[in-house]
Design an enzyme around this catalytic site. Structure first.
Site, PDB file in Angstrom:
ATOM      1  N   GLY A 239      33.025  -5.600   6.887  1.00 34.63           N
ATOM      2  CA  GLY A 239      32.191  -6.105   5.536  1.00 34.63           C
ATOM      3  C   GLY A 239      31.375  -7.092   4.737  1.00 34.63           C
ATOM      4  N   GLU A 273      38.414  -7.139  10.089  1.00 33.21           N
ATOM      5  CA  GLU A 273      37.925  -6.871  10.764  1.00 33.21           C
ATOM      6  C   GLU A 273      36.267  -6.795  10.487  1.00 33.21           C
ATOM      7  OE1 GLU A 273      38.584  -2.589  10.416  1.00 33.21           O
ATOM      8  OE2 GLU A 273      40.986  -2.859  11.292  1.00 33.21           O
ATOM      9  N   GLY A 275      32.450  -8.264  11.956  1.00 37.52           N
ATOM     10  CA  GLY A 275      31.886  -8.593  13.296  1.00 37.52           C
ATOM     11  C   GLY A 275      30.869  -8.961  12.862  1.00 37.52           C
ATOM     12  N   ARG A 312      17.724  -1.103  14.464  1.00 34.94           N
ATOM     13  CA  ARG A 312      17.730  -1.363  12.835  1.00 34.94           C
ATOM     14  C   ARG A 312      16.866  -1.931  12.856  1.00 34.94           C
ATOM     15  NH1 ARG A 312      20.019  -5.885  10.662  1.00 34.94           N
ATOM     16  NH2 ARG A 312      21.595  -4.049   9.205  1.00 34.94           N
ATOM     17  N   TYR A 316      17.748   1.902   9.364  1.00 32.93           N
ATOM     18  CA  TYR A 316      18.115   1.075   8.180  1.00 32.93           C
ATOM     19  C   TYR A 316      16.569   0.763   7.324  1.00 32.93           C
ATOM     20  CZ  TYR A 316      22.429   1.215  10.955  1.00 32.93           C
ATOM     21  OH  TYR A 316      23.696   1.099  12.203  1.00 32.93           O
ATOM     22  N   CYS A 342       6.477   5.925  22.211  1.00 34.35           N
ATOM     23  CA  CYS A 342       5.692   6.431  21.520  1.00 34.35           C
ATOM     24  C   CYS A 342       6.295   7.351  20.616  1.00 34.35           C
ATOM     25  CB  CYS A 342       5.654   7.841  22.749  1.00 34.35           C
ATOM     26  SG  CYS A 342       6.996   8.203  23.191  1.00 34.35           S
ATOM     27  N   GLU A 343       7.030   6.542  19.930  1.00 30.81           N
ATOM     28  CA  GLU A 343       6.903   6.452  18.080  1.00 30.81           C
ATOM     29  C   GLU A 343       6.421   5.923  16.815  1.00 30.81           C
ATOM     30  OE1 GLU A 343      10.302   8.876  17.282  1.00 30.81           O
ATOM     31  OE2 GLU A 343      10.772   9.685  19.069  1.00 30.81           O
ATOM     32  N   TYR A 371      25.370  -5.808  16.229  1.00 39.51           N
ATOM     33  CA  TYR A 371      24.645  -4.442  16.168  1.00 39.51           C
ATOM     34  C   TYR A 371      22.939  -4.061  16.141  1.00 39.51           C
ATOM     35  CZ  TYR A 371      28.347  -3.462  13.095  1.00 39.51           C
ATOM     36  OH  TYR A 371      29.652  -4.043  12.371  1.00 39.51           O
TER      37      TYR A 371
END
Ligand code: LLP
Length: 418
Positions: A239, A273, A275, A312, A316, A342-343, A371
């Site tokens: 985190g 942990e 990342g 990402r 987000y 196409c978005e 990520y």
């Protein structure tokens, strides 16, 4: 600190010009720096050198087996959340006894796979999962090493989509009921209680939520020990955040100092942990400007990487710094950097002030190591980009660009259509 720097106006990864890689492998591509990966792993791991600990790299953040292999060779264990991640970790040469398995939805097949391989422990996230693990272990005639992932109800003060340690989140077991679950686990003959786990969220930029969590878990451990439940491991999750733009997260050494002060005398082996803090700034996404398009109210840079390559920003609203690979004096303008999909949510940046780059130029999307590739998809049948690892003056493709045939792998016409 990372190893993506300009030299005489040209962006390099370590000793290799980004342009050279682009010429050889085409665009878009992900590019990771070996020196940065190594440096970041050491910065984190060394911060806890004075205590017995295991740094379990969070596979989900960047799962290429070359990168997992690199961390394993530096002594890392792995944090996994699926059978696929276990397969990757094992293929990369990670020792099973350094693997912790989290996740709310472990299937029977995944549980059996992990038991057969002899992982360090399962971080259990529900009473039903505990029963399932016990049953699988009974069937295999072994004892499953477990910790309970506790939900400490601490606000990690991060994006709500990546917050995991609040009561309303699906993760972990409520702190108050965890004691009872430990007592039940203690009575199950095919479970072996190893420790307590938690993970409160991602991209945290302050130490205080980690400290609050630790204080709560310490009290729990004391209560459990009074009940004669032995706790040998304390898994504090991942985190720790990184700088994407203006954030100023604590350095791993600062994070460690605060935690170690509080941990003093706890007599547990610590597990972490991490990342993002290790890989986030060790990778970039390189893309080429296909077209520049000046609209009536906005300017657009249409690039050859889209939301399928880096999700990402659209998922987000995340900020990734974008810079031209060739740095030269030019005027600035404001533009949306958009992909070919196409978005309307297919953007890498919105209303961004950028040097006035031209058609055909290369752009570097920074801080894309965590990520990034792992969340890419084949949406609109776009082959996923290659991953490149640079070490010093050499570079190698560690995952090839997908081909059109790769896109169709496993598809077939059913007999009734033939
Ligand atoms: N451990 C567990 C149980 C996790 O669920 C995670 C991340 C980590 C460790 C590693 O967290 P880190 O050190 O990387 O913050 N896709 C989102 C991030 C999702 C994080 C999921 N869990 C993003 O792009 O920001």
């Amino acid at each position: 600190m990372h190893h993506f720097d300009y030299r005489e106006g040209e962006l390099y990864c370590e000793e290799v010009p980004i342009e050279t890689i682009a010429r050889e492998v085409g665009t878009p591509f992900y590019c990771y720096s070996h020196a940065t990966l190594t440096r970041h792993f050491h910065a984190f791991d060394a911060a806890f050198v004075e205590v017995d600990h295991l740094t379990c790299f969070s596979v989900k953040s960047c799962s290429n087996i070359a990168i997992l292999h690199l961390f394993a060779s530096l002594g890392a264990g792995m944090d996994i959340v699926s059978g696929g991640e276990l397969h990757r970790a094992l293929q990369a040469g990670v020792e099973p006894e350094k693997i912790v398995f989290s996740g709310v939805g472990k299937t029977e097949e995944e549980i059996v796979y992990a038991l057969e391989k002899g992982i360090l422990m399962f971080n259990l996230e529900s009473p039903q999962e505990m029963l399932a693990v016990n049953e699988c272990a009974t069937r295999l005639g072994c004892r499953a090493p477990i910790a309970i992932r506790v939900n400490p109800d601490v606000d990690p003060k991060t994006h709500p989509y990546i917050s995991t340690g609040l009561k309303q989140n699906k993760f972990g077991i409520d702190l108050e009921v965890s004691e009872e679950m430990y007592a039940r686990a203690g009575k199950m003959s095919n479970l072996e209680i190893m420790g307590v786990g938690c993970h409160i969220g991602s991209q945290l930029t302050e130490v205080s939520p980690f400290l609050d969590t630790l204080r709560r878990l310490k009290l729990l451990i004391e209560r459990l020990r009074k009940l004669n439940i032995q706790i040998r491991y304390l898994d504090l999750g991942g985190g720790l955040g990184i700088t994407y733009s203006e954030e100023a997260p604590p350095h791993p050494s600062e994070y460690a100092r605060v935690l170690l002060d509080e941990i003093d005398g706890l007599d547990c082996r610590l597990i972490f942990e991490p990342g993002r803090v290790i890989v986030g700034n060790a990778g970039i996404l390189v893309t080429r400007v296909l077209y520049t398009k000046d609209g009536p109210v906005k300017n657009f840079l249409v690039v050859d990487a889209g939301m399928n390559d880096l999700a990402r920003p659209s998922l987000y609203g995340s900020y990734h710094h974008i810079q031209p690979v060739v740095d030269q004096k030019r005027s600035e303008f404001q533009a949306d950097v958009v992909g070919p999909i196409c978005e309307t949510t297919d953007f890498l940046a919105r209303d961004r002030n950028l040097p006035r780059v031209e058609q055909g130029e290369l752009l570097a999307v920074m801080s894309a190591g965590a990520y990034g590739f792992v969340m890419s998809s084949n949406y609109t049948s776009r082959p996923r980009p290659p991953e490149i690892l640079v070490q010093g003056d050499r570079f190698e493709v560690i995952r090839a660009r997908e081909t059109y045939d790769d896109l169709l792998r496993g598809e077939r016409l059913p007999d009734f259509l033939n």
